[in-house]
Design an enzyme around this catalytic site. Structure first.
Site, mmCIF file in Angstrom:
data_model
loop_
_atom_site.group_PDB
_atom_site.id
_atom_site.type_symbol
_atom_site.label_atom_id
_atom_site.label_comp_id
_atom_site.label_asym_id
_atom_site.label_seq_id
_atom_site.Cartn_x
_atom_site.Cartn_y
_atom_site.Cartn_z
ATOM 1 N N PRO A 269 15.375 12.218 -8.800
ATOM 2 C CG PRO A 269 17.008 12.774 -8.176
ATOM 3 C CD PRO A 269 16.383 12.057 -8.317
ATOM 4 N N GLY A 270 14.114 14.607 -10.941
ATOM 5 C CA GLY A 270 14.392 15.674 -12.546
ATOM 6 C C GLY A 270 14.788 17.191 -12.608
ATOM 7 C CB CYS A 337 -2.795 31.027 -33.935
ATOM 8 S SG CYS A 337 -1.760 32.574 -35.052
HETATM 9 C C1 LIG Z 1 8.932 12.582 -14.044
HETATM 10 C C2 LIG Z 1 9.415 10.694 -12.467
HETATM 11 C C3 LIG Z 1 10.205 11.460 -12.459
HETATM 12 C C4 LIG Z 1 10.594 12.450 -12.172
HETATM 13 O O1 LIG Z 1 9.354 14.011 -11.801
HETATM 14 P P1 LIG Z 1 10.167 15.340 -11.364
HETATM 15 O O2 LIG Z 1 8.862 15.858 -10.545
HETATM 16 O O3 LIG Z 1 10.541 15.713 -12.589
HETATM 17 O O4 LIG Z 1 11.640 15.385 -10.195
HETATM 18 C C5 LIG Z 1 10.972 10.222 -11.324
HETATM 19 N N1 LIG Z 1 10.020 9.721 -11.295
HETATM 20 C C6 LIG Z 1 9.479 8.708 -12.557
HETATM 21 C C7 LIG Z 1 9.172 7.541 -12.555
HETATM 22 C C8 LIG Z 1 8.717 9.908 -13.405
HETATM 23 O O5 LIG Z 1 8.068 9.354 -14.170
#
Ligand SMILES: *Cc1c(COP(=O)(O)O)cnc(C)c1O
Length: 409
Positions: A269-270, A337
């Site tokens: 998760p990010g 811009c």
């Molecule tokens: C960007 C990415 C994530 C995270 O995705 P989220 O939507 O931010 O949770 C996980 N795995 C891979 C391989 C990614 O490229």
């Protein structure tokens, strides 16, 4: 962020004062919120051998990476530079997964030299990997299950036309390559794009991975990527992480039994971990009345938060300088811009020149996507940690704009 006696606070720290101390535009992060999200995920998957690999690209400040380490996560990286940042922050190579797309084999070799787990998403790279390393370096294979999920075409990465992963239809070819070179495949991975909504879609994708896993006898983990959605506005549908956790844990345990061994379950998760922890604070330069709209023009733009313009994403906006002002409708726009609208037709407490507006859900893909477009400085970053505001990135200065340029004329 909560309103206490007419002042907005994070962990009891007055947000307007933080903006006064450090100036705007300013990214402010709430460490507690990040910790809570890590806990939520962990609790949702109780009973399985879970590894949380924070997708560092969402927010790469080294203090956030160190915080993640404190909270017990590992990391998923997408570039050799992210690998190096993670190592810098004390993650061991074993804790780092490297999931690049369309990088050269040279960069993969660099990552192998640094000792991190490589996630391979291309058959030609897999062949090169096999030729070069044989069975001496374990790796993971990124499978594209071709399930369409995702809030926006740009973040849907699982469909048939996607450049990500190796098509599930090419797995027979993959297995041949793996056999030919005796490649040590210890993990299978999928990441079908951001914003998975229904647990059914998640489970369908998991099913695809379980099927493929039968053909790889030496697996140590399955990596289900990410795509957990968070709420952007009141009433938004969000990923029910507890439900997905319950359902996934059940089918995963069943799969492990069939497979004959307990595997680790990985997620990357990010957004889920850092989005809601981030607040992007800007100051209102001008309030401009035109026949069609009232614009609140702020000291920022698509150079500092590009998600609304790039993905059409919604960020709730709050006027923290005038919490009890009469509500009026504004278009909140930047100073770049190009058209850079942060929010259209937003009901805000009356905005006056100088008022600080805060955009919520700015932790993920906010600062990490900033640029110096229009030769503007990037924002500073502040972390609220244990009830104290810490500057974790200084504001840029004019010399920063010149630092990498070579003056030849
Ligand atoms: C960007 C990415 C994530 C995270 O995705 P989220 O939507 O931010 O949770 C996980 N795995 C891979 C391989 C990614 O490229």
């Amino acid at each position: 962020m909560e309103l206490v006696n007419g002042r907005y606070q994070i962990q009891g720290v007055d947000l307007l004062s933080v903006c006064k101390d450090h100036g705007t535009p300013l990214y402010v992060y709430d460490a507690d919120k990040i910790g809570q999200q890590v806990e939520r995920l962990r609790n949702a998957f109780e009973g399985v051998n879970l590894r949380i690999k924070y997708a560092t690209k969402a927010l790469t400040n080294i203090n956030i990476l160190k915080l993640m380490r404190k909270y017990g996560t590992e990391v998923d990286t997408v570039s050799i530079q992210e690998v190096k940042l993670a190592l810098h922050c004390g993650f061991t190579p074993e804790e780092i997964l490297y999931t690049p797309n369309c990088v050269s084999f040279d960069e993969i070799k660099m990552a192998v030299d640094l000792g991190v787990m490589i996630n391979i998403d291309n058959i030609h790279i897999l062949e090169q990997f096999g030729e070069f390393y044989g069975n001496s370096v374990p790796c993971c294979i990124r499978v594209n299950p071709h399930l369409t999920a995702g809030g926006n075409a740009k973040i849907q990465v699982g469909h048939i036309g996607s450049k990500f992963g190796i098509s599930v239809f090419q797995m027979r070819h993959v297995r041949k390559v793996v056999e030919n070179f005796g490649i040590d495949v210890v993990g299978l991975h999928m990441h079908s794009g951001s914003d998975f909504l229904q647990s059914e879609v998640f489970l369908m994708a998991a099913e695809v991975l379980f099927n493929e896993a039968q053909h790889f006898p030496d697996l140590k983990f399955l990596d289900m990527g990410s795509g957990f959605k968070v709420a952007y506005k009141e009433g938004d549908i969000t990923t029910n992480i507890e439900e997905i956790g319950r359902e996934m844990s059940k089918v995963f345990k069943k799969f492990c039994k069939e497979y004959g061994r307990d595997l680790e379950l990985w997620f990357e998760p990010g957004k889920f971990l850092v989005s809601e922890a981030g607040y992007f604070c800007v100051s209102t330069n001008v309030v401009k009345h035109s026949p069609a709209a009232v614009f609140a023009g702020v000291d920022s733009g698509l150079n500092h938060l590009i998600r609304p313009m790039m993905y059409g994403s919604y960020h709730d906006i709050v006027n923290i300088s005038n919490p009890s002002g009469t509500q009026r409708v504004y278009d909140v726009v930047g100073y770049i811009c190009e058209t850079d609208t942060f929010g259209q037709d937003r009901k805000l407490n009356e905005v006056r020149a100088g008022d600080v507006l805060v955009m919520k859900n700015a932790g993920a893909y906010g600062f990490s996507m900033t640029s110096n477009y229009n030769s503007r400085f990037r924002p500073a970053e502040v972390l609220i940690y244990k009830g104290q505001a810490h500057l974790i990135r200084r504001r840029e200065v004019f010399e920063d704009l010149l630092a990498t340029q070579v003056e030849v004329l």
